[in-house]
Write an enzyme that holds these catalytic residues in place. Structure first.
Site, PDB file in Angstrom:
ATOM      1  N   GLU A 274      73.132  23.993  12.379  1.00 57.17           N
ATOM      2  CA  GLU A 274      71.648  24.812  10.783  1.00 57.17           C
ATOM      3  C   GLU A 274      71.515  25.471  11.541  1.00 57.17           C
ATOM      4  OE1 GLU A 274      71.532  22.549   8.001  1.00 57.17           O
ATOM      5  OE2 GLU A 274      72.850  21.074   9.536  1.00 57.17           O
TER       6      GLU A 274
ATOM      7  N   THR B 280      67.287  12.036 -25.324  1.00 55.53           N
ATOM      8  CA  THR B 280      66.672  10.489 -25.928  1.00 55.53           C
ATOM      9  C   THR B 280      64.236  11.071 -26.233  1.00 55.53           C
ATOM     10  OG1 THR B 280      67.763   9.355 -24.939  1.00 55.53           O
ATOM     11  CG2 THR B 280      65.733   8.411 -26.137  1.00 55.53           C
TER      12      THR B 280
ATOM     13  N   GLY C 193      73.651  18.424 -24.313  1.00 54.41           N
ATOM     14  CA  GLY C 193      73.300  18.650 -23.034  1.00 54.41           C
ATOM     15  C   GLY C 193      72.888  17.461 -21.522  1.00 54.41           C
ATOM     16  N   PRO C 194      73.408  18.360 -20.666  1.00 50.84           N
ATOM     17  CA  PRO C 194      74.054  18.027 -19.726  1.00 50.84           C
ATOM     18  C   PRO C 194      72.964  16.741 -19.245  1.00 50.84           C
ATOM     19  CG  PRO C 194      73.024  20.004 -18.803  1.00 50.84           C
ATOM     20  CD  PRO C 194      72.540  19.595 -19.698  1.00 50.84           C
ATOM     21  N   PRO C 195      72.982  15.373 -18.566  1.00 52.07           N
ATOM     22  CA  PRO C 195      72.079  14.405 -18.204  1.00 52.07           C
ATOM     23  C   PRO C 195      70.658  14.511 -18.109  1.00 52.07           C
ATOM     24  CG  PRO C 195      74.138  13.508 -17.740  1.00 52.07           C
ATOM     25  CD  PRO C 195      74.425  14.646 -17.477  1.00 52.07           C
ATOM     26  N   GLY C 196      70.022  13.826 -18.263  1.00 54.24           N
ATOM     27  CA  GLY C 196      68.488  14.348 -18.181  1.00 54.24           C
ATOM     28  C   GLY C 196      67.894  15.535 -18.521  1.00 54.24           C
ATOM     29  N   THR C 197      68.054  15.899 -19.111  1.00 52.98           N
ATOM     30  CA  THR C 197      67.957  17.133 -19.427  1.00 52.98           C
ATOM     31  C   THR C 197      66.478  17.037 -21.023  1.00 52.98           C
ATOM     32  OG1 THR C 197      69.518  17.543 -20.861  1.00 52.98           O
ATOM     33  CG2 THR C 197      69.168  18.846 -19.099  1.00 52.98           C
ATOM     34  N   GLY C 198      66.529  15.066 -21.180  1.00 57.12           N
ATOM     35  CA  GLY C 198      65.339  14.553 -22.010  1.00 57.12           C
ATOM     36  C   GLY C 198      65.789  15.222 -23.906  1.00 57.12           C
TER      37      GLY C 198
ATOM     38  N   HIS D 276      73.899  28.883   9.916  1.00 57.34           N
ATOM     39  CA  HIS D 276      73.571  28.534   8.493  1.00 57.34           C
ATOM     40  C   HIS D 276      72.769  29.790   8.379  1.00 57.34           C
ATOM     41  CE1 HIS D 276      77.006  25.419   7.272  1.00 57.34           C
ATOM     42  NE2 HIS D 276      75.591  24.811   7.385  1.00 57.34           N
TER      43      HIS D 276
END
Length: 645
Positions: free
Chosen positions: A427, A211, A204-209, A430
């Site tokens: 802005e 560990t 999974g992507p970094p930081g998804t939990g 946009h």
């Protein structure tokens, strides 16, 4: 304890001992006598120049010659150069010639000085070696322990993390429950003939939990947890990585049932033979040892190997085959419900206002993973402490989102009125294009407060719900919204500034993705141009293989240019359409600095049909939206069980 003073005193005494040894030796050996060779002694005897000879019992011989009445010369002869019989003959001849022959006792002090001169250097060398070995084998040294595994061991009673501390990954938790049951009761699997996977790979992507999930498995099963990073195996010395692998697995087997968790396994588990040198290296030897150790497991070992990576495509195929990491679990970024649950977990133990709307926070953070949400809550807590508040309110949490997305507000950056006006119109360009296009992301708010290192203002657009597919019309509308800022500058001021540099970069990249990867070009058709492929150690910019001709490359460039120019023209037309309302909106924005999408829609006359952010849960009132109403995984599971019953 500081060891430097102790070492300094030892070094001082060593230097002092060497100095005294040299001084004593010099004291007892200092004379001006000349050591002469044997031939010179014979010449002096035959020429009858010797007038006195002294023979010491320590083996030294000293004789005095008188070559003139003005001086006498005392010389020494090494006794090792004389045989006993011949020497006695010379002594007899000297006595016959009337030479004074004297026998005296040798100098004992000189003997001891010579002895010490030999022993002390040896003693110093032995002492330095012993001291160095003792220092290197101390607890702060790894000189003789570098083959030991540096894995951190978390015991079952060390503040266990359980599945109650994990949210937003319900499918992964369900898959990992089998591992928990196996560690608790391995016989239950063997009775049915089931084989528990030896290795579980979390992708999974970094930081998804990832560990956190591994630690939760150990906590649920109440078993020791060995944590190590893939980069911790490889060191300077050859063979250290393999030795550490053996030591790690032996420790885990001794503590079975247990879990080994290798974080960032791609650091050591990349494809073998893919390095730039093409040869065998320390990393490959370490990987081979991991493969061998995993092959050595059996069903009764009670050890599960878990690993995490965000690059499964570069892992060696032997690592992923059945019998090794044969179970792969994908840990995706959380959806809106998962984000709300994660926010509640990170708010535990913190003084959070009960009226905080976690559902709105969850919808304002699409794409955020668990680590981002933890950082968000921490930023809000820091802001509350900075403002000397006792509780964390909605204002701090919303500002924390802005800080995470765009960086902290740069209140000290004072823009002159002209630049602030340009930023406001940019802005608003946009925002107005986003309000007018139905398929663009709904406008949430517009601000001219500088944030981060480069942002002078930004327009925040939020999807109304989590999306997994994007249509061509949505991409074209979003492309026009990106170019709305530059269009507003051209129409209002008649010139362009550097403020649109990032907009142009994003627009060009989006158009190229549409043409080359998504087949959204009418001219080039449904074909993917180019292929992402490359060796493991090559840079990302070198990994896209060009599999088309120069002619096609030219057509791709022309098609990208066409898409961007058409989107720019759409943006210009929409800004011109609302030009009469643009000045009023700019004045209001400069005064307030931050306005919502709804406020802007009312100013430009799009309150009813405008594409501004409308809360999908607006009809959900009261406590159901509060922080206390968000269910954790355990509560959700209990609710599901009740429904089944």
């Amino acid at each position: 304890m500081d060891q430097r003073p102790k070492f300094g005193m030892i070094l001082f005494y060593i230097v002092l001992g060497v100095f005294l040894m040299v001084a004593l030796r010099g004291l007892y050996t200092t004379d001006t006598n000349l050591s002469v060779p044997y031939n010179r002694f014979l010449e002096d005897v035959n020429d009858k120049k010797i007038i006195k000879i002294v023979i010491y019992d320590d083996g030294r011989i000293v004789y005095t010659t008188s070559e003139s009445s003005k001086r006498s010369l005392e010389t020494k002869v090494s006794p090792q150069t004389l045989s006993t019989d011949r020497f006695q003959n010379y002594i007899d001849q000297l006595v016959t010639d009337g030479v004074n022959v004297v026998y005296e006792k040798g100098n004992d002090s000189l003997f001891w000085v010579n002895l010490l001169g030999t022993i002390i250097p040896l003693a110093i060398i032995v002492f330095i070696w012993f001291f160095a070995m003792r220092s290197l084998s101390g607890r702060n040294s790894q000189a003789f322990t570098f083959t030991k595994s540096p894995a951190k061991k978390y015991l079952s009673n060390d503040k266990n993390v359980t599945f109650k501390d994990v949210a937003g990954v319900d499918e992964a938790i369900e898959e990992l429950q089998d591992a928990v049951n196996y560690l608790k009761n391995p016989n239950a699997f063997s009775q049915t003939g089931a084989r528990m996977p030896k290795g579980i790979l979390l992708v999974g992507p970094p930081g998804t939990g990832k560990t956190l999930l591994a630690r939760a498995v150990a906590g649920e099963a109440n078993v020791p947890f060995f944590y190590i990073s893939g980069s911790d195996f490889v060191e300077l010395f050859v063979g250290v990585g393999a030795a550490r692998v053996r030591d790690l697995f032996s420790q885990a087997k001794a503590s079975a049932p247990s879990i080994i968790f290798i974080d960032e396994i791609d650091a050591v588990g990349r494809h073998r033979g893919a390095g730039l040198g093409g040869g065998h290296d320390e990393r490959e030897q370490t990987l081979n040892q991991i493969l061998v150790e995993m092959d050595g497991f059996d069903a009764k070992t009670g050890v599960i190997v878990m690993a995490a990576t965000n690059r499964p495509d570069i892992l060696d195929h032997a690592l992923l085959r059945p019998g090794r990491f044969d179970k792969k679990i994908t840990v995706d970024p959380p959806d809106v419900k998962g984000r709300a649950e994660i926010l509640k977990i990170h708010m535990r133990g913190k003084p959070v206002d009960p009226d905080v709307d976690v559902w709105l926070l969850a919808r304002r953070t699409p794409g955020f993973v668990g680590a981002d949400l933890e950082n968000l809550v921490n930023e809000a807590a820091i802001l509350a402490a900075r403002r000397k508040k006792k509780i964390i309110g909605m204002k701090e949490l919303e500002e924390a989102i802005d800080r995470v997305i765009a960086g902290p507000a740069r209140k000290s950056r004072i823009m002159n009125p002209k630049e602030k006006k340009i930023v406001a119109y940019h802005e608003l360009g946009h925002a107005i294009v986003g309000l007018a296009l139905p398929n663009a992301y709904p406008v949430h708010k517009v601000t001219v407060i500088p944030r981060g290192s480069a942002s002078l203002g930004f327009t925040e657009s939020l999807p109304s719900e989590d999306r997994y597919l994007v249509s061509r019309s949505e991409m074209l509308d979003n492309l026009a919204q990106i170019l709305g800022g530059r269009a507003a500058e051209e129409i209002v001021f008649g010139e362009i500034t550097t403020g649109a540099a990032n907009d142009l970069e994003r627009a060009t990249q989006m158009a190229r993705t549409m043409v080359c990867q998504l087949g959204m070009s009418d001219r080039l058709g449904p074909i993917a141009w180019g292929k992402e492929e490359g060796e493991v150690f090559l840079g990302r910019e070198l990994t896209r293989m060009r599999n088309y001709s120069e002619e096609i490359a030219s057509e791709i460039d022309n098609e990208v240019k066409k898409i961007v120019i058409e989107a720019h023209e759409r943006a210009r037309k929409l800004v011109e359409k609302f030009r009469d309302k643009l000045d009023k909106a700019a004045e209001y924005l400069i005064e307030k600095e931050t306005i919502t999408g709804k406020e802007l829609a009312e100013i430009v006359g799009l309150a009813e049909s405008g594409n501004y952010y409308r809360d999908p849960l607006a009809e959900t009132k009261g406590s159901k939206r509060k922080v206390s109403a968000v269910s954790t995984n355990e509560e959700a599971k209990e609710g599901n069980e009740d429904e089944k019953n």
